[in-house]
Design a protein around this motif. Structure first.
Motif, PDB file in Angstrom:
ATOM      1  N   GLN A  89      71.440  -5.806 -17.304  1.00 10.72           N
ATOM      2  CA  GLN A  89      70.384  -6.754 -16.953  1.00 10.72           C
ATOM      3  C   GLN A  89      70.562  -7.287 -15.541  1.00 10.72           C
ATOM      4  O   GLN A  89      69.596  -7.443 -14.791  1.00 10.72           O
ATOM      5  N   GLN A  90      71.810  -7.580 -15.173  1.00  7.94           N
ATOM      6  CA  GLN A  90      72.078  -8.057 -13.824  1.00  7.94           C
ATOM      7  C   GLN A  90      71.745  -6.989 -12.791  1.00  7.94           C
ATOM      8  O   GLN A  90      71.130  -7.273 -11.754  1.00  7.94           O
ATOM      9  N   GLY A  91      72.146  -5.748 -13.064  1.00  4.41           N
ATOM     10  CA  GLY A  91      71.828  -4.661 -12.140  1.00  4.41           C
ATOM     11  C   GLY A  91      70.333  -4.456 -11.991  1.00  4.41           C
ATOM     12  O   GLY A  91      69.831  -4.223 -10.883  1.00  4.41           O
ATOM     13  N   GLN A  92      69.622  -4.558 -13.115  1.00  2.00           N
ATOM     14  CA  GLN A  92      68.169  -4.430 -13.044  1.00  2.00           C
ATOM     15  C   GLN A  92      67.567  -5.570 -12.224  1.00  2.00           C
ATOM     16  O   GLN A  92      66.660  -5.350 -11.413  1.00  2.00           O
ATOM     17  N   ALA A  93      68.074  -6.783 -12.397  1.00  2.00           N
ATOM     18  CA  ALA A  93      67.544  -7.929 -11.654  1.00  2.00           C
ATOM     19  C   ALA A  93      67.734  -7.750 -10.152  1.00  2.00           C
ATOM     20  O   ALA A  93      66.838  -8.077  -9.359  1.00  2.00           O
ATOM     21  N   LEU A  94      68.884  -7.242  -9.742  1.00  2.00           N
ATOM     22  CA  LEU A  94      69.124  -7.000  -8.322  1.00  2.00           C
ATOM     23  C   LEU A  94      68.167  -5.945  -7.778  1.00  2.00           C
ATOM     24  O   LEU A  94      67.575  -6.111  -6.703  1.00  2.00           O
ATOM     25  N   ALA A  95      68.011  -4.858  -8.521  1.00  2.05           N
ATOM     26  CA  ALA A  95      67.108  -3.794  -8.081  1.00  2.05           C
ATOM     27  C   ALA A  95      65.658  -4.269  -8.056  1.00  2.05           C
ATOM     28  O   ALA A  95      64.903  -3.963  -7.117  1.00  2.05           O
ATOM     29  N   ASP A  96      65.264  -5.013  -9.077  1.00  2.00           N
ATOM     30  CA  ASP A  96      63.902  -5.550  -9.101  1.00  2.00           C
ATOM     31  C   ASP A  96      63.665  -6.504  -7.934  1.00  2.00           C
ATOM     32  O   ASP A  96      62.558  -6.568  -7.376  1.00  2.00           O
ATOM     33  N   GLY A  97      64.695  -7.261  -7.548  1.00  2.00           N
ATOM     34  CA  GLY A  97      64.568  -8.152  -6.405  1.00  2.00           C
ATOM     35  C   GLY A  97      64.324  -7.385  -5.116  1.00  2.00           C
ATOM     36  O   GLY A  97      63.533  -7.821  -4.261  1.00  2.00           O
TER      37      GLY A  97
END
Length: 204
Positions: free
Chosen positions: A96-104
């Motif tokens: 989830q954290q990795g996805q949040a960074l990529a989505d940012g």
């Protein structure tokens, strides 16, 4: 199921790649809608007027790419596939954290494109610089942290990051994101050859 997409949206691409990787693409009808050109039609299906948006077989609306991906992943798990959202609570948090960074990265890059489309007198160098700096810092963070924030394997975080980097190539080639980031560049090179990635290339 019907998935509303824009051919250039990295968020819609993320959903399409997850669907392909989970063997669900044949169960999904894609419907290309542009949030500006097809605003009225899209708003009738999704009150937010955004893509991606999913209409399920029982006519329910699912919005926001992380939630659509979670919904599709759950469907795949019920069909016997392994989850791409993590196999335990700790792993899920990392993904989830990795996805949040990529989505940012994707969000900042997308907003930069939207800013360029505004009348020149309305352009804001201040906001463009802030968005560019956010992208640069996040890429440097991912390069430095490596597997600690982006575990090896095919999962939702790696899918999101591949889409983010692909979008930078597509819309922000002048940023030359690979420069000084050999780890990310090597990581992305492996992704570029995946069938799901090649089949979802954005259309100019």
């Amino acid at each position: 199921m019907e998935l509303m997409v824009s051919p250039t949206s990295p968020f819609a691409r993320k959903v399409q790649i997850l669907a392909r990787e989970q063997g669900l693409s044949e169960a999904i009808n894609l419907r290309a809608l542009h949030p500006l050109d097809d605003a009225a039609e899209l708003a009738r299906m999704n009150p937010l007027g955004r893509v991606p948006a999913l209409i399920t077989d029982d006519d329910k609306l699912v919005v926001d790419s992380p939630i659509i991906c979670a919904w599709l992943d759950n469907l795949a798990v019920t069909q016997g596939r392994d989850s791409m959202l993590g196999d335990n609570a700790s792993h899920r948090l990392v993904i989830q954290q990795g996805q949040a960074l990529a989505d940012g990265i994707m969000e900042s890059a997308f907003l930069m494109v939207m800013e360029r489309g505004r009348p020149e007198r309305q352009h804001s160098d201040f906001w463009q610089d802030r968005r560019r700096d956010a992208i640069t810092r996040t890429l440097d963070y991912l390069e430095a942290q490596g597997d600690a924030v982006m575990p090896a394997g095919i999962h939702l975080a790696s899918i999101a990051l591949a889409c983010a980097l692909g979008y930078l190539d597509f819309r922000h080639d002048a940023m030359q994101w690979r420069s000084g980031r050999p780890g990310l560049a090597a990581w992305f090179k492996a992704w570029e050859g995946r069938d799901s990635f090649m089949a979802t290339q954005p259309l100019a």
